[in-house]
Design a protein around this motif. Structure first.
Motif, PDB file in Angstrom:
ATOM      1  N   LEU A  47     -12.943  11.081  -7.290  1.00 56.16           N
ATOM      2  CA  LEU A  47     -13.524  11.689  -8.481  1.00 56.16           C
ATOM      3  C   LEU A  47     -14.799  10.961  -8.909  1.00 56.16           C
ATOM      4  CD1 LEU A  47     -10.296  12.368 -10.593  1.00 56.16           C
ATOM      5  CD2 LEU A  47     -11.668  14.033  -9.308  1.00 56.16           C
ATOM      6  N   TYR A  48     -14.829   9.646  -8.701  1.00 54.19           N
ATOM      7  CA  TYR A  48     -15.983   8.859  -9.143  1.00 54.19           C
ATOM      8  C   TYR A  48     -17.147   8.978  -8.165  1.00 54.19           C
ATOM      9  CZ  TYR A  48     -18.698   4.916 -10.911  1.00 54.19           C
ATOM     10  OH  TYR A  48     -19.700   4.126 -11.420  1.00 54.19           O
ATOM     11  N   PHE A  49     -16.852   8.825  -6.866  1.00 56.40           N
ATOM     12  CA  PHE A  49     -17.924   8.816  -5.868  1.00 56.40           C
ATOM     13  C   PHE A  49     -18.207  10.201  -5.294  1.00 56.40           C
ATOM     14  CE2 PHE A  49     -16.074   4.487  -5.552  1.00 56.40           C
ATOM     15  CZ  PHE A  49     -17.193   3.767  -5.933  1.00 56.40           C
ATOM     16  N   GLY A  50     -17.193  11.026  -5.203  1.00 58.07           N
ATOM     17  CA  GLY A  50     -17.379  12.373  -4.672  1.00 58.07           C
ATOM     18  C   GLY A  50     -17.305  12.481  -3.165  1.00 58.07           C
ATOM     19  N   ASN A  51     -17.398  11.362  -2.455  1.00 65.51           N
ATOM     20  CA  ASN A  51     -17.367  11.401  -0.989  1.00 65.51           C
ATOM     21  C   ASN A  51     -16.500  10.289  -0.421  1.00 65.51           C
ATOM     22  OD1 ASN A  51     -19.026   9.292  -1.748  1.00 65.51           O
ATOM     23  ND2 ASN A  51     -20.503   9.598  -0.091  1.00 65.51           N
ATOM     24  N   PHE A  52     -15.435   9.944  -1.148  1.00 59.44           N
ATOM     25  CA  PHE A  52     -14.586   8.835  -0.730  1.00 59.44           C
ATOM     26  C   PHE A  52     -13.504   9.295   0.243  1.00 59.44           C
ATOM     27  CE2 PHE A  52     -11.395   5.515  -1.062  1.00 59.44           C
ATOM     28  CZ  PHE A  52     -12.169   4.366  -1.076  1.00 59.44           C
ATOM     29  N   LEU A  53     -12.844  10.391  -0.072  1.00 58.89           N
ATOM     30  CA  LEU A  53     -11.765  10.897   0.782  1.00 58.89           C
ATOM     31  C   LEU A  53     -12.335  11.715   1.931  1.00 58.89           C
ATOM     32  CD1 LEU A  53      -9.043  11.881  -1.851  1.00 58.89           C
ATOM     33  CD2 LEU A  53      -9.188   9.814  -0.456  1.00 58.89           C
ATOM     34  N   THR A  54     -13.062  11.028   2.795  1.00 58.92           N
ATOM     35  CA  THR A  54     -13.631  11.665   3.976  1.00 58.92           C
ATOM     36  C   THR A  54     -12.944  11.121   5.221  1.00 58.92           C
ATOM     37  OG1 THR A  54     -15.348   9.966   4.200  1.00 58.92           O
ATOM     38  CG2 THR A  54     -15.869  11.894   2.817  1.00 58.92           C
ATOM     39  N   PRO A  55     -12.966  11.869   6.313  1.00 57.98           N
ATOM     40  CA  PRO A  55     -12.334  11.366   7.548  1.00 57.98           C
ATOM     41  C   PRO A  55     -12.875  10.015   7.978  1.00 57.98           C
ATOM     42  CG  PRO A  55     -12.826  13.704   7.750  1.00 57.98           C
ATOM     43  CD  PRO A  55     -13.445  13.257   6.467  1.00 57.98           C
ATOM     44  N   ARG A  56     -14.169   9.798   7.811  1.00 61.71           N
ATOM     45  CA  ARG A  56     -14.763   8.532   8.245  1.00 61.71           C
ATOM     46  C   ARG A  56     -14.218   7.368   7.451  1.00 61.71           C
ATOM     47  NH1 ARG A  56     -18.701   5.359   6.394  1.00 61.71           N
ATOM     48  NH2 ARG A  56     -19.168   6.832   4.725  1.00 61.71           N
ATOM     49  N   VAL A  57     -14.147   7.506   6.124  1.00 58.52           N
ATOM     50  CA  VAL A  57     -13.677   6.409   5.274  1.00 58.52           C
ATOM     51  C   VAL A  57     -12.195   6.152   5.489  1.00 58.52           C
ATOM     52  CG1 VAL A  57     -13.323   5.675   2.886  1.00 58.52           C
ATOM     53  CG2 VAL A  57     -15.461   6.795   3.539  1.00 58.52           C
ATOM     54  N   LEU A  58     -11.396   7.206   5.544  1.00 62.44           N
ATOM     55  CA  LEU A  58      -9.955   7.033   5.701  1.00 62.44           C
ATOM     56  C   LEU A  58      -9.601   6.464   7.078  1.00 62.44           C
ATOM     57  CD1 LEU A  58      -8.611  10.264   3.956  1.00 62.44           C
ATOM     58  CD2 LEU A  58      -8.825   7.951   3.020  1.00 62.44           C
ATOM     59  N   SER A  59     -10.319   6.891   8.102  1.00 64.20           N
ATOM     60  CA  SER A  59     -10.062   6.337   9.436  1.00 64.20           C
ATOM     61  C   SER A  59     -10.471   4.865   9.492  1.00 64.20           C
ATOM     62  CB  SER A  59     -10.839   7.135  10.486  1.00 64.20           C
ATOM     63  OG  SER A  59     -10.409   8.484  10.540  1.00 64.20           O
ATOM     64  N   ALA A  60     -11.577   4.539   8.826  1.00 61.97           N
ATOM     65  CA  ALA A  60     -12.038   3.151   8.810  1.00 61.97           C
ATOM     66  C   ALA A  60     -11.085   2.250   8.029  1.00 61.97           C
ATOM     67  CB  ALA A  60     -13.436   3.071   8.200  1.00 61.97           C
ATOM     68  N   LEU A  61     -10.314   2.833   7.106  1.00 61.21           N
ATOM     69  CA  LEU A  61      -9.361   2.049   6.328  1.00 61.21           C
ATOM     70  C   LEU A  61      -8.332   1.391   7.237  1.00 61.21           C
ATOM     71  CD1 LEU A  61      -8.749   1.343   3.368  1.00 61.21           C
ATOM     72  CD2 LEU A  61      -7.176   3.287   3.323  1.00 61.21           C
ATOM     73  N   LEU A  62      -7.866   2.114   8.239  1.00 61.82           N
ATOM     74  CA  LEU A  62      -6.951   1.541   9.224  1.00 61.82           C
ATOM     75  C   LEU A  62      -7.698   0.673  10.229  1.00 61.82           C
ATOM     76  CD1 LEU A  62      -4.201   1.277  10.616  1.00 61.82           C
ATOM     77  CD2 LEU A  62      -4.675   3.447  11.783  1.00 61.82           C
ATOM     78  N   LEU A  63      -8.855   1.139  10.656  1.00 59.90           N
ATOM     79  CA  LEU A  63      -9.640   0.407  11.657  1.00 59.90           C
ATOM     80  C   LEU A  63     -10.013  -0.984  11.167  1.00 59.90           C
ATOM     81  CD1 LEU A  63     -11.381   0.456  14.318  1.00 59.90           C
ATOM     82  CD2 LEU A  63     -13.239   1.360  12.899  1.00 59.90           C
ATOM     83  N   ASP A  64     -10.467  -1.083   9.921  1.00 61.82           N
ATOM     84  CA  ASP A  64     -10.946  -2.361   9.390  1.00 61.82           C
ATOM     85  C   ASP A  64      -9.818  -3.316   9.017  1.00 61.82           C
ATOM     86  OD1 ASP A  64     -13.486  -1.358   9.654  1.00 61.82           O
ATOM     87  OD2 ASP A  64     -13.648  -0.713   7.568  1.00 61.82           O
ATOM     88  N   ASN A  65      -8.615  -2.796   8.847  1.00 64.26           N
ATOM     89  CA  ASN A  65      -7.510  -3.643   8.389  1.00 64.26           C
ATOM     90  C   ASN A  65      -6.360  -3.706   9.383  1.00 64.26           C
ATOM     91  OD1 ASN A  65      -8.283  -4.267   5.389  1.00 64.26           O
ATOM     92  ND2 ASN A  65      -8.620  -2.066   5.602  1.00 64.26           N
ATOM     93  N   ALA A  66      -6.622  -3.340  10.643  1.00 65.56           N
ATOM     94  CA  ALA A  66      -5.562  -3.356  11.653  1.00 65.56           C
ATOM     95  C   ALA A  66      -5.010  -4.767  11.849  1.00 65.56           C
ATOM     96  CB  ALA A  66      -6.094  -2.795  12.974  1.00 65.56           C
ATOM     97  N   TYR A  67      -5.882  -5.761  11.916  1.00 58.97           N
ATOM     98  CA  TYR A  67      -5.424  -7.138  12.117  1.00 58.97           C
ATOM     99  C   TYR A  67      -4.599  -7.623  10.933  1.00 58.97           C
ATOM    100  CZ  TYR A  67      -8.990  -8.802   8.851  1.00 58.97           C
ATOM    101  OH  TYR A  67      -9.735  -9.029   7.726  1.00 58.97           O
TER     102      TYR A  67
END
Length: 340
Positions: A47-67
């Motif tokens: 709601l604040y940013f308007g482009n947060f729930l995108t495939p790129r951001v959500l996929s990166a959430l797992l990618l960046d925190n896998a370790y």
């Protein structure tokens, strides 16, 4: 009159059923709280940013925190027994440096990766031996292992070691498009999710997992029941070290290089994520799934602050404050549930 009586009876029966459900599943309440917090954060960010729930951001959430997700699984095992492991960040750095050094000499990844895992497990075994056979407090034992692992990482090399092995780089560079809309997975993300699945199954469907909960609930009672307390606690630290070694593999693939200072503060991030996910530091209550949610909450906090463009110092301060709020809220939920 009879209609009112029947309605009151049904209402009373429903209330009693809900009360019994809360009592039987009280340990899941912090997990649900963490899930609600995660959903609120994601929706609020959108709601604040308007482009947060995108495939790129959500996929990166797992990618960046896998370790971090892998480390959280091992930490969950340790904390469930009432212990702690402060060495995971340093062990991750040491195994990463060792693996990168072996790869730079021409050793194939099929040998380097098992060596990294074995070294991580050996470091965890050392912590367990100090705790169980020398009666050293887990905090002190793991702190000593943290210093030792960090020193060993500097002994391997004082500078960064670039990784050029195709197999290691493949773990991070490969994008597996599994769903429409641009969502993707990487091998490192698949490894992390597999570790979560295996950890959850072990904790809930094996004797080893049930013994862990028994030890965390009351170690003396577990001993009187004839459960293998020493062996279980020792193996728990081995699991944590093994996860740290695997996180070293994943983090090396993620950065494409190893550096002795990698992972500083990661042990605290891991503990925070596990506690946010509902695992009690006193042991005996918690779930791997909750730790996974805690990692995603932590990752979402970092991503939101990155979107805001805040300075790095404010990033750490904000994360610490938010984590403190989440922990206090969950503790209040658990206390209220216990009173009921």
């Amino acid at each position: 009159m009879s209609t009112l009586t029947a309605t009151d009876s049904r209402s009373s029966a429903l209330q009693q059923s809900l009360t019994r459900f809360r009592h039987r599943h009280a340990s899941w309440i912090p997990v649900f709280a963490a899930l609600v917090i995660l959903i609120v954060m994601l929706v609020g960010a959108q709601l604040y940013f308007g482009n947060f729930l995108t495939p790129r951001v959500l996929s990166a959430l797992l990618l960046d925190n896998a370790y971090l997700l892998i480390l959280a699984v091992g930490m969950t095992f340790v904390i469930l027994t009432g212990g702690i492991d402060l060495s995971v960040g340093a062990v991750m750095a040491f195994t990463g440096m060792l693996g990168a050094s072996l790869l730079s000499t021409g050793l194939p990844s099929a040998i380097a990766i098992p060596v990294m895992l074995l070294v991580g497990a050996a470091m965890g075994l050392a912590v367990g031996v100090l705790v169980l056979f020398f009666d050293v407090q887990p905090f002190i034992a793991s702190l000593a292992a943290m210093f030792a692992a960090r020193g060993l990482a500097f002994m391997v090399s004082l500078s960064s070691i670039k990784v050029e092995d195709p197999a290691i780089l493949w773990l991070q560079s490969t994008r597996l498009q599994g769903a429409p809309g641009g969502f993707y997975l990487t091998p490192t993300g698949i490894i992390a999710l597999t570790v979560v699945l295996v950890g959850a199954l072990v904790l809930h469907y094996t004797r080893f997992g049930r013994t862990i909960y028994a030890i965390g609930g009351n170690e003396q009672s577990a001993r009187l029941m004839g459960l293998p307390v020493v062996r279980t606690k020792l193996f728990v630290y081995v699991v944590s070290g093994l996860c740290a070694g695997l996180a070293g593999v994943v983090f090396t693939a993620y950065t494409g290089a190893s550096y002795p200072l990698n992972g500083i503060g990661t042990e605290l991030d891991t503990i925070a994520a596990v506690v946010i996910g509902g695992t009690l530091l006193t042991g005996g209550s918690g779930f791997v799934v909750g730790s996974m949610i805690g990692v995603f909450v932590y990752g979402t906090i970092k991503t939101v602050i990155s979107f805001l463009g805040a300075d790095q110092s404010w990033t750490r301060i904000s994360i610490g404050a938010l984590l403190l709020v989440f922990v206090v809220v969950q503790r209040l939920i658990v206390a209220r549930s216990s009173r009921r």
